[in-house]
Design a protein around this motif. Structure first.
Motif, PDB file in Angstrom:
ATOM      1  N   GLY A 180     -17.736 -76.586   8.923  1.00 36.71           N
ATOM      2  CA  GLY A 180     -17.907 -78.048   9.305  1.00 36.71           C
ATOM      3  C   GLY A 180     -19.205 -78.128   9.937  1.00 36.71           C
ATOM      4  O   GLY A 180     -20.097 -77.682   9.818  1.00 36.71           O
ATOM      5  N   LEU A 181     -19.291 -79.056  10.894  1.00 33.35           N
ATOM      6  CA  LEU A 181     -20.411 -79.365  11.631  1.00 33.35           C
ATOM      7  C   LEU A 181     -20.824 -78.567  12.522  1.00 33.35           C
ATOM      8  O   LEU A 181     -22.150 -78.186  12.749  1.00 33.35           O
ATOM      9  CB  LEU A 181     -20.255 -80.596  12.621  1.00 33.35           C
ATOM     10  N   ASN A 182     -20.055 -77.492  13.095  1.00 29.39           N
ATOM     11  CA  ASN A 182     -20.306 -76.812  14.227  1.00 29.39           C
ATOM     12  C   ASN A 182     -20.291 -75.079  13.833  1.00 29.39           C
ATOM     13  O   ASN A 182     -19.957 -74.594  12.693  1.00 29.39           O
ATOM     14  CB  ASN A 182     -19.193 -76.786  15.372  1.00 29.39           C
ATOM     15  N   ASN A 183     -21.320 -74.505  14.419  1.00 26.54           N
ATOM     16  CA  ASN A 183     -21.299 -73.004  14.449  1.00 26.54           C
ATOM     17  C   ASN A 183     -21.492 -72.437  15.674  1.00 26.54           C
ATOM     18  O   ASN A 183     -22.422 -72.058  16.199  1.00 26.54           O
ATOM     19  CB  ASN A 183     -22.682 -72.689  13.591  1.00 26.54           C
ATOM     20  N   ARG A 184     -20.368 -72.326  16.443  1.00 27.80           N
ATOM     21  CA  ARG A 184     -20.042 -71.971  17.776  1.00 27.80           C
ATOM     22  C   ARG A 184     -19.270 -70.859  18.015  1.00 27.80           C
ATOM     23  O   ARG A 184     -18.005 -70.622  17.369  1.00 27.80           O
ATOM     24  CB  ARG A 184     -19.606 -73.342  18.668  1.00 27.80           C
ATOM     25  N   LEU A 185     -19.490 -70.401  19.234  1.00 27.21           N
ATOM     26  CA  LEU A 185     -18.708 -69.398  19.984  1.00 27.21           C
ATOM     27  C   LEU A 185     -18.559 -70.082  21.360  1.00 27.21           C
ATOM     28  O   LEU A 185     -19.640 -70.214  22.160  1.00 27.21           O
ATOM     29  CB  LEU A 185     -19.307 -67.851  19.932  1.00 27.21           C
ATOM     30  N   ILE A 186     -17.508 -70.264  21.784  1.00 25.95           N
ATOM     31  CA  ILE A 186     -16.977 -70.760  22.966  1.00 25.95           C
ATOM     32  C   ILE A 186     -16.156 -69.953  23.809  1.00 25.95           C
ATOM     33  O   ILE A 186     -14.968 -69.431  23.176  1.00 25.95           O
ATOM     34  CB  ILE A 186     -16.411 -72.202  22.871  1.00 25.95           C
ATOM     35  N   LYS A 187     -16.449 -69.845  25.200  1.00 22.88           N
ATOM     36  CA  LYS A 187     -15.532 -69.126  26.033  1.00 22.88           C
ATOM     37  C   LYS A 187     -14.910 -70.208  26.955  1.00 22.88           C
ATOM     38  O   LYS A 187     -15.570 -70.880  27.681  1.00 22.88           O
ATOM     39  CB  LYS A 187     -16.234 -68.180  26.743  1.00 22.88           C
ATOM     40  N   SER A 235     -12.292 -70.857  30.301  1.00 25.65           N
ATOM     41  CA  SER A 235     -11.294 -70.087  31.343  1.00 25.65           C
ATOM     42  C   SER A 235     -10.022 -70.601  31.147  1.00 25.65           C
ATOM     43  O   SER A 235      -9.641 -71.562  30.219  1.00 25.65           O
ATOM     44  CB  SER A 235     -11.990 -70.970  32.749  1.00 25.65           C
ATOM     45  N   ALA A 236      -9.095 -69.950  31.813  1.00 23.26           N
ATOM     46  CA  ALA A 236      -7.603 -70.229  31.760  1.00 23.26           C
ATOM     47  C   ALA A 236      -7.325 -71.583  32.185  1.00 23.26           C
ATOM     48  O   ALA A 236      -6.391 -71.962  31.804  1.00 23.26           O
ATOM     49  CB  ALA A 236      -6.879 -69.453  32.715  1.00 23.26           C
ATOM     50  N   GLU A 237      -8.360 -72.362  32.882  1.00 22.55           N
ATOM     51  CA  GLU A 237      -7.953 -73.698  33.058  1.00 22.55           C
ATOM     52  C   GLU A 237      -8.829 -74.836  32.193  1.00 22.55           C
ATOM     53  O   GLU A 237      -8.697 -75.971  32.246  1.00 22.55           O
ATOM     54  CB  GLU A 237      -8.644 -74.162  34.594  1.00 22.55           C
ATOM     55  N   LEU A 238      -9.357 -74.107  31.042  1.00 24.81           N
ATOM     56  CA  LEU A 238      -9.802 -74.827  29.880  1.00 24.81           C
ATOM     57  C   LEU A 238     -11.257 -75.380  30.269  1.00 24.81           C
ATOM     58  O   LEU A 238     -11.440 -76.127  29.458  1.00 24.81           O
ATOM     59  CB  LEU A 238      -8.964 -75.680  29.424  1.00 24.81           C
ATOM     60  N   ASP A 239     -11.843 -74.752  30.934  1.00 27.25           N
ATOM     61  CA  ASP A 239     -13.247 -75.092  31.286  1.00 27.25           C
ATOM     62  C   ASP A 239     -14.145 -74.344  30.747  1.00 27.25           C
ATOM     63  O   ASP A 239     -14.041 -72.884  30.299  1.00 27.25           O
ATOM     64  CB  ASP A 239     -13.630 -74.982  32.785  1.00 27.25           C
ATOM     65  N   VAL A 240     -15.250 -74.846  30.113  1.00 26.94           N
ATOM     66  CA  VAL A 240     -16.172 -74.087  29.224  1.00 26.94           C
ATOM     67  C   VAL A 240     -17.150 -72.988  30.259  1.00 26.94           C
ATOM     68  O   VAL A 240     -17.730 -73.530  31.122  1.00 26.94           O
ATOM     69  CB  VAL A 240     -17.285 -75.074  28.560  1.00 26.94           C
ATOM     70  N   GLN A 241     -16.861 -71.857  29.951  1.00 26.63           N
ATOM     71  CA  GLN A 241     -17.732 -70.940  30.679  1.00 26.63           C
ATOM     72  C   GLN A 241     -18.847 -70.477  30.164  1.00 26.63           C
ATOM     73  O   GLN A 241     -19.935 -70.496  30.964  1.00 26.63           O
ATOM     74  CB  GLN A 241     -16.819 -69.572  30.770  1.00 26.63           C
ATOM     75  N   TRP A 242     -18.958 -70.313  28.774  1.00 29.75           N
ATOM     76  CA  TRP A 242     -20.383 -70.225  28.120  1.00 29.75           C
ATOM     77  C   TRP A 242     -20.420 -70.322  26.735  1.00 29.75           C
ATOM     78  O   TRP A 242     -19.080 -70.460  26.407  1.00 29.75           O
ATOM     79  CB  TRP A 242     -21.111 -68.969  28.372  1.00 29.75           C
ATOM     80  N   MET A 243     -21.374 -70.852  26.070  1.00 33.20           N
ATOM     81  CA  MET A 243     -21.225 -71.026  24.623  1.00 33.20           C
ATOM     82  C   MET A 243     -22.592 -70.474  23.782  1.00 33.20           C
ATOM     83  O   MET A 243     -23.555 -70.778  24.364  1.00 33.20           O
ATOM     84  CB  MET A 243     -20.884 -72.644  24.522  1.00 33.20           C
ATOM     85  N   HIS A 244     -22.435 -70.228  22.782  1.00 36.84           N
ATOM     86  CA  HIS A 244     -23.568 -70.288  21.856  1.00 36.84           C
ATOM     87  C   HIS A 244     -23.242 -71.081  20.674  1.00 36.84           C
ATOM     88  O   HIS A 244     -22.254 -71.016  20.025  1.00 36.84           O
ATOM     89  CB  HIS A 244     -23.654 -68.575  21.334  1.00 36.84           C
ATOM     90  N   GLY A 267     -21.829 -63.754  28.487  1.00 35.70           N
ATOM     91  CA  GLY A 267     -22.253 -64.220  27.086  1.00 35.70           C
ATOM     92  C   GLY A 267     -23.337 -63.812  26.599  1.00 35.70           C
ATOM     93  O   GLY A 267     -23.959 -64.235  25.532  1.00 35.70           O
ATOM     94  N   GLU A 268     -23.982 -62.664  27.316  1.00 39.08           N
ATOM     95  CA  GLU A 268     -25.290 -62.197  26.844  1.00 39.08           C
ATOM     96  C   GLU A 268     -25.007 -61.448  25.434  1.00 39.08           C
ATOM     97  O   GLU A 268     -24.137 -60.619  25.224  1.00 39.08           O
ATOM     98  CB  GLU A 268     -25.764 -61.156  28.067  1.00 39.08           C
ATOM     99  N   TRP A 269     -26.161 -61.742  24.544  1.00 39.60           N
ATOM    100  CA  TRP A 269     -26.085 -61.067  23.184  1.00 39.60           C
ATOM    101  C   TRP A 269     -26.291 -59.390  23.459  1.00 39.60           C
ATOM    102  O   TRP A 269     -27.235 -59.144  24.116  1.00 39.60           O
ATOM    103  CB  TRP A 269     -27.297 -61.651  22.358  1.00 39.60           C
ATOM    104  N   LEU A 270     -25.576 -58.808  22.765  1.00 42.69           N
ATOM    105  CA  LEU A 270     -25.736 -57.086  23.080  1.00 42.69           C
ATOM    106  C   LEU A 270     -26.188 -56.437  21.686  1.00 42.69           C
ATOM    107  O   LEU A 270     -26.705 -55.439  21.736  1.00 42.69           O
ATOM    108  CB  LEU A 270     -24.467 -56.650  23.386  1.00 42.69           C
ATOM    109  N   GLY A 271     -25.839 -56.985  20.418  1.00 43.30           N
ATOM    110  CA  GLY A 271     -26.225 -56.418  19.295  1.00 43.30           C
ATOM    111  C   GLY A 271     -25.643 -57.115  18.183  1.00 43.30           C
ATOM    112  O   GLY A 271     -24.982 -57.863  18.047  1.00 43.30           O
ATOM    113  N   THR A 272     -26.303 -56.634  17.007  1.00 39.26           N
ATOM    114  CA  THR A 272     -25.781 -57.034  15.658  1.00 39.26           C
ATOM    115  C   THR A 272     -25.609 -55.897  14.595  1.00 39.26           C
ATOM    116  O   THR A 272     -26.269 -54.953  14.621  1.00 39.26           O
ATOM    117  CB  THR A 272     -26.898 -57.989  15.102  1.00 39.26           C
TER     118      THR A 272
END
Length: 349
Positions: free
Chosen positions: A189-196, A198-207, A249-254
């Motif tokens: 679809g439109l998005n290409n996202r990784l989202i984290k 919180s348990a309260e459904l707040d966005v912690q970080w996103m790529h 959310g830091e990138w570690l490797g591929t």
């Protein structure tokens, strides 16, 4: 002397039998079935073997099977399927008996699935819905019996917003024991996202950037988190797995060198934390990769391959964290199969 020669002969016979099993000269016994996709071959170190007795009645599959999820504590296996006039969810015991089905109208086109808080008395089943109707483009939380508990996203509306949350064909969800939620949003679809969240459904970080660069995605399709605070994402369109720190959310490797022929569609970590199991739909295979030690990512290394029958199309997988059993959702074969950990002590014939 006679005893020594006897040991040598027995050792040679055992080696020959193992070689034949690994490279296809000796097949496992087949269930009385015309489903050609149940054929398979083991390559490399034998880590799994097909359980021909699971499920007990394979004819209960009546649609295209897209996802599977295991509650190892309750001994339940959830299988999501698509199709007209078919139950969207089948619930099996780990023994292979069909226990119930969900005929809920709130689930349009299930894609990914995860059982959360499985050790508690009130676990829940999370399902991503890629449908385009009034209930689509959402992530849904159900009770074990199929009661809708919560919806993430805006039902029936594709979007990229984060306040309120919107999705466009969300591919898969992983819910940590802490309640934190990891989502890969973008099954074409439109998005290409990784989202984290919180348990309260707040966005912690996103790529959320589409591309081939580091921390960019093209059809992120599966996500899992290991005990070392690493997030593993099957970046399907880029034919690679990307790894991130679950806290920052830091990138570690591929990892990309293992996927030159076909993209990773699904990724899961074995209970002993020694391997990752990856489904590759177009080549009809499951690859078992060595998990890197804590503090390293390095390069991927395939230790074992389960080569499935032609047009099986394995889509997503899950693991029983209690027994180590591997469950595979297969679109082409329209079935789910179980593979159990291989032991040289098992009966070969």
């Amino acid at each position: 002397m006679i005893l020594r020669r006897t040991c040598v002969v027995l050792s040679t016979i055992a080696s020959v039998l193992l070689f034949l099993v690994l490279y296809g000269g000796l097949g496992w016994p087949q269930r009385a079935s015309s489903i050609a996709s149940r054929d398979y071959q083991l390559l490399g170190s034998p880590l799994y073997k097909l359980d021909l007795a699971w499920p007990r009645n394979p004819e209960v599959f009546t649609g295209a099977v897209f996802a599977v999820a295991v509650n190892q504590y309750a001994g339940l296996v959830y299988v999501a399927q698509r199709g007209d006039n078919v139950p969207k969810m089948l619930v099996f015991s780990t023994d292979g008996n069909l226990l119930m089905s969900w005929n809920t109208s709130t689930l349009e086109m299930p894609h990914g699935m995860f059982v959360a808080d499985a050790a508690s008395s009130s676990p829940s089943v999370w399902v991503t819905d890629v449908g385009t109707g009034p209930y689509g483009h959402c992530i849904k939380q159900y009770s074990p019996s199929g009661k809708l508990l919560q919806v993430l996203g805006t039902p029936g509306q594709a979007g990229s917003g984060v306040s309120p949350l919107q999705f466009d064909q969300p591919a898969e969800v992983y819910v940590h024991s802490s309640g934190e939620i990891y989502i890969v949003d973008g099954d074409g679809g439109l998005n290409n996202r990784l989202i984290k969240l919180s348990a309260e459904l707040d966005v912690q970080w996103m790529h959320g950037e589409k591309g081939q660069g580091l921390a960019q995605f093209y059809i992120p399709h599966s996500v899992t988190v290991d005990a070392a605070q690493r997030v593993w994402v099957a970046d399907r369109g880029n034919k690679r797995i990307q790894v991130f720190n679950s806290i920052t959310g830091e990138w570690l490797g591929t990892w990309g060198s293992c996927f030159s022929e076909d993209a990773p569609y699904s990724v899961r970590i074995t209970p002993d934390k020694k391997h990752l199991v990856v489904a590759q739909l177009n080549t009809n295979q499951l690859s078992v990769l060595e998990a890197p030690p804590v503090g390293e990512i390095g390069q991927c290394r395939v230790e074992s391959v389960i080569q499935l029958g032609e047009d099986t199309k394995p889509h997503l997988v899950d693991l029983d964290l209690k027994t180590g059993a591997l469950y595979v959702a297969e679109i082409g074969a329209q079935q789910a199969q179980r593979f159990t950990p291989f032991s040289l002590g098992d009966n070969l014939l």
